[in-house]
Write a protein that holds these residues in place. Sequence first.
Motif, PDB file in Angstrom:
ATOM      1  N   GLY A 287       0.960  -1.157  -0.358  1.00  0.00           N
ATOM      2  CA  GLY A 287      -0.158   0.005  -0.280  1.00  0.00           C
ATOM      3  C   GLY A 287       1.128   1.752  -0.467  1.00  0.00           C
ATOM      4  O   GLY A 287       0.829   1.805  -0.558  1.00  0.00           O
ATOM      5  N   ALA A 288       1.593   1.741   0.874  1.00  0.00           N
ATOM      6  CA  ALA A 288       2.666   2.192   0.720  1.00  0.00           C
ATOM      7  C   ALA A 288       3.342   2.527  -0.631  1.00  0.00           C
ATOM      8  O   ALA A 288       3.765   3.620  -0.852  1.00  0.00           O
ATOM      9  CB  ALA A 288       3.636   2.389   2.056  1.00  0.00           C
ATOM     10  N   GLU A 289       3.769   1.273  -1.449  1.00  0.00           N
ATOM     11  CA  GLU A 289       4.497   2.256  -2.752  1.00  0.00           C
ATOM     12  C   GLU A 289       3.248   1.572  -3.800  1.00  0.00           C
ATOM     13  O   GLU A 289       3.619   2.234  -5.019  1.00  0.00           O
ATOM     14  CB  GLU A 289       5.382   0.246  -2.584  1.00  0.00           C
ATOM     15  CG  GLU A 289       5.970   0.460  -1.850  1.00  0.00           C
ATOM     16  CD  GLU A 289       7.785  -0.680  -2.501  1.00  0.00           C
ATOM     17  OE1 GLU A 289       7.080  -1.152  -3.215  1.00  0.00           O
ATOM     18  OE2 GLU A 289       8.583  -0.020  -2.234  1.00  0.00           O
ATOM     19  N   GLY A 290       2.318   2.237  -3.610  1.00  0.00           N
ATOM     20  CA  GLY A 290       0.747   2.264  -4.663  1.00  0.00           C
ATOM     21  C   GLY A 290       0.751   1.004  -5.332  1.00  0.00           C
ATOM     22  O   GLY A 290       0.330   1.319  -6.959  1.00  0.00           O
ATOM     23  N   LEU A 291       1.283  -0.224  -4.684  1.00  0.00           N
ATOM     24  CA  LEU A 291       1.333  -1.231  -5.522  1.00  0.00           C
ATOM     25  C   LEU A 291       0.608  -2.666  -4.768  1.00  0.00           C
ATOM     26  O   LEU A 291       0.084  -3.191  -4.330  1.00  0.00           O
ATOM     27  CB  LEU A 291       2.474  -1.639  -6.304  1.00  0.00           C
ATOM     28  CG  LEU A 291       3.204  -1.372  -6.530  1.00  0.00           C
ATOM     29  CD1 LEU A 291       5.119  -1.766  -6.887  1.00  0.00           C
ATOM     30  CD2 LEU A 291       3.069  -0.718  -8.011  1.00  0.00           C
ATOM     31  N   PRO A 292      -0.999  -1.988  -4.463  1.00  0.00           N
ATOM     32  CA  PRO A 292      -2.337  -3.277  -4.155  1.00  0.00           C
ATOM     33  C   PRO A 292      -2.031  -4.459  -4.871  1.00  0.00           C
ATOM     34  O   PRO A 292      -2.053  -5.642  -4.138  1.00  0.00           O
ATOM     35  CB  PRO A 292      -3.538  -2.062  -4.555  1.00  0.00           C
ATOM     36  CG  PRO A 292      -3.024  -1.072  -5.579  1.00  0.00           C
ATOM     37  CD  PRO A 292      -2.158  -0.543  -5.206  1.00  0.00           C
ATOM     38  N   ALA A 293      -1.829  -4.691  -6.184  1.00  0.00           N
ATOM     39  CA  ALA A 293      -2.323  -5.816  -6.219  1.00  0.00           C
ATOM     40  C   ALA A 293      -1.298  -6.909  -5.919  1.00  0.00           C
ATOM     41  O   ALA A 293      -1.571  -8.273  -5.919  1.00  0.00           O
ATOM     42  CB  ALA A 293      -1.591  -5.864  -8.516  1.00  0.00           C
ATOM     43  N   HIS A 294       0.043  -6.473  -5.642  1.00  0.00           N
ATOM     44  CA  HIS A 294       0.622  -7.156  -4.534  1.00  0.00           C
ATOM     45  C   HIS A 294       0.611  -7.843  -3.993  1.00  0.00           C
ATOM     46  O   HIS A 294       0.875  -8.613  -2.843  1.00  0.00           O
ATOM     47  CB  HIS A 294       2.193  -6.436  -4.915  1.00  0.00           C
ATOM     48  CG  HIS A 294       3.568  -6.218  -5.662  1.00  0.00           C
ATOM     49  ND1 HIS A 294       3.277  -5.145  -6.836  1.00  0.00           N
ATOM     50  CD2 HIS A 294       4.764  -6.071  -6.390  1.00  0.00           C
ATOM     51  CE1 HIS A 294       3.782  -5.554  -7.449  1.00  0.00           C
ATOM     52  NE2 HIS A 294       5.250  -5.848  -7.172  1.00  0.00           N
ATOM     53  N   GLY A 295       0.135  -6.951  -2.782  1.00  0.00           N
ATOM     54  CA  GLY A 295      -0.772  -7.304  -1.322  1.00  0.00           C
ATOM     55  C   GLY A 295      -1.496  -8.026  -1.768  1.00  0.00           C
ATOM     56  O   GLY A 295      -1.547  -9.748  -1.092  1.00  0.00           O
ATOM     57  N   GLU A 296      -2.537  -7.740  -3.204  1.00  0.00           N
ATOM     58  CA  GLU A 296      -3.341  -8.612  -3.056  1.00  0.00           C
ATOM     59  C   GLU A 296      -3.218 -10.211  -3.837  1.00  0.00           C
ATOM     60  O   GLU A 296      -4.339 -11.498  -3.232  1.00  0.00           O
ATOM     61  CB  GLU A 296      -4.494  -8.080  -4.766  1.00  0.00           C
ATOM     62  CG  GLU A 296      -5.297  -6.718  -3.850  1.00  0.00           C
ATOM     63  CD  GLU A 296      -5.852  -5.893  -5.339  1.00  0.00           C
ATOM     64  OE1 GLU A 296      -5.413  -6.774  -6.542  1.00  0.00           O
ATOM     65  OE2 GLU A 296      -6.126  -4.893  -4.672  1.00  0.00           O
ATOM     66  N   ALA A 297      -1.956 -10.222  -4.383  1.00  0.00           N
ATOM     67  CA  ALA A 297      -1.886 -11.558  -4.354  1.00  0.00           C
ATOM     68  C   ALA A 297      -1.338 -12.847  -3.512  1.00  0.00           C
ATOM     69  O   ALA A 297      -0.934 -13.962  -3.721  1.00  0.00           O
ATOM     70  CB  ALA A 297      -0.315 -11.661  -5.863  1.00  0.00           C
TER      71      ALA A 297
END
Length: 437
Positions: free
Chosen positions: A417-427
């Motif tokens: 979230g901090a990096e603005g890459l939510p799909a990384h977390g969603e994976a």
Amino acid sequence: MRTTDLRGRELTRGDLLSLVPRAALGADVAVERVRPLVAAVAERGEAALREQALEYDRVEGHSLRVDAAAVVASLADCPDEVRSALTELIARLRSGSAAQVPAQKTTEIGPGARITQRWQPVSRVGLYAPGGKAAYPSSVIMNAVAAQVAGVPSLALASPAQADNGGLPHQAVLWAAALCGIDEVYAIGGAGAIAAFAHGVPEIGLEPVDVVTGPGNVFVAAAKRVVSGIVGIDSEAGTTEILVIADGSADPSFVAADLISQAEHDEAAASVLVTDSAEFAGLVLAEVDARAAVTLHAERVRTALSGQQSAVILVDDLDTAVRVSNAYGPEHLEIQTRDDERVLTGITDAGAIFVGGYTPVSLGDYLAGSNHVLPTGGTARFASGLGAHTFLRPQQIIQYDRAALAATEAPLLALAGAEGLPAHGEAVSARFEQEGS
């Protein structure tokens, strides 16, 4: 040899970098000369290689790929004492190289989470052996054994065609290839060989390699720079150089003999003595004059020693000598002083270091068990010599089980979230959605 007196001067590292002796022909100039040669091989393959063989090696009509049977048959002409010496070199180098292969290691990051570090050899290597003013079977062995110990499955060797050997590489190069079990050998020299390895030459069955290694002159080093990025290279190993740190306790005949031993390689070879004793410098110069006059390659030695790349450098003390050496970044560094270990502790930049009066560079060239393919032209300040490690790539193997991944979910989501890459977390979260529902 000219003398440079640095005594009584306060010198910065920048000053030393500009003051140390170097050959007149820089790498940038050489790169511009070889770039068209490399491009020609990439575009026209065998035809370009034959043109270059005629121009630079004075050979034409020969087979660019050496018949494997001819490689093995060459051993029939190898003198027994030479074969024995080459076999001894191979055995010693295998022992020395084996220590350069790291063991696979697994680290437990936490329960169910581990990372395995392994060292994977490249698939194919192109080995280059020079063939100009001298034959270098030892260089064939230095390259081949290091690659074999690393576990490289495919090796190809190139060395210039010799007009007096029926267009084959030098006979001694073939001996070394046979003893190392290399049967893919090419009679190709210089920048063309480096280009052929990088781009491949289908007409002669030469497939591209992953890494190109081996010594050569400044043009071979420049060709490596041109193809770097297309393939990996060991280092830009150009014309040989030696720097000796010595004080008044050293034997001037030893030092003189060592300076001459490297000067006989090539007119552009660099021989440098750094000493805090003007009296000792005078004794060495007298010995150099006497020995150089009677050595086999006297004219070549005189040219090398009188060139701007060679010098005697006078300094105030051995601490300054160490600073000069580190700025120079010598391919070969010898230390012959009253307290060799103290001097050694200050050395950070050198290809290989030879400590004591009974450890000459020529020992490393042949039978020390170390590798003699080393960085030159100051590149030892950031590059290393050839070894089994040259052909190995560190790879990390990551294995987490379900519980271990779950333990990372919250902090990983925060970072994504901090990096603005939510799909990384969603994976990560996707693996727990069924449980959540």
